[in-house]
Scaffold this active site. Sequence first.
Site, PDB file in Angstrom:
ATOM      1  CD  GLU A  57      -1.164  -2.201   2.223  1.00 18.96           C
ATOM      2  OE1 GLU A  57      -0.183  -2.755   2.023  1.00 18.96           O
ATOM      3  OE2 GLU A  57      -1.642  -2.449   3.246  1.00 18.96           O
ATOM      4  CB  CYS A  83      -0.187  -2.583   9.075  1.00 17.07           C
ATOM      5  SG  CYS A  83       0.783  -1.333   8.070  1.00 17.07           S
TER       6      CYS A  83
END
Length: 123
Positions: A57, A83
């Site tokens: 990401e 996360c």
Amino acid sequence: MAAVWAKNSYCKRRQVGALIVKDRMIISDGYNGTPSGFENVCEDENGLTKPYVLHAEANAITKVAKSGNSSEGATLYVTASPCLECSKLIIQAGIRRVVYHDEYHNPDGLNLLRRAGIEICKY
């Protein structure tokens, strides 16, 4: 497509891929790995992930930032749920929807995305 992109990762423990889509077009992509110019080895001699490995990401978000495109209102497709640190980046990047496949071991990232009002879909 994110699963196909994950195969580009040199990481042995887990390969993760991410795509940012806006207006039905892929505007960025990423996979987990080391920063540009570093060796393509993600784990140390004990099999632990090196601390400077970037998540898929983060790679996709920084790549779109360099491109001049805007991720405002985009959808992030990622093979593992984000996360906490990546979720912060997702919020700041203006991404409005996250679609993921596998659960990350810690749900804090998803909880933060929910708190920010970002749509979350498990595929």
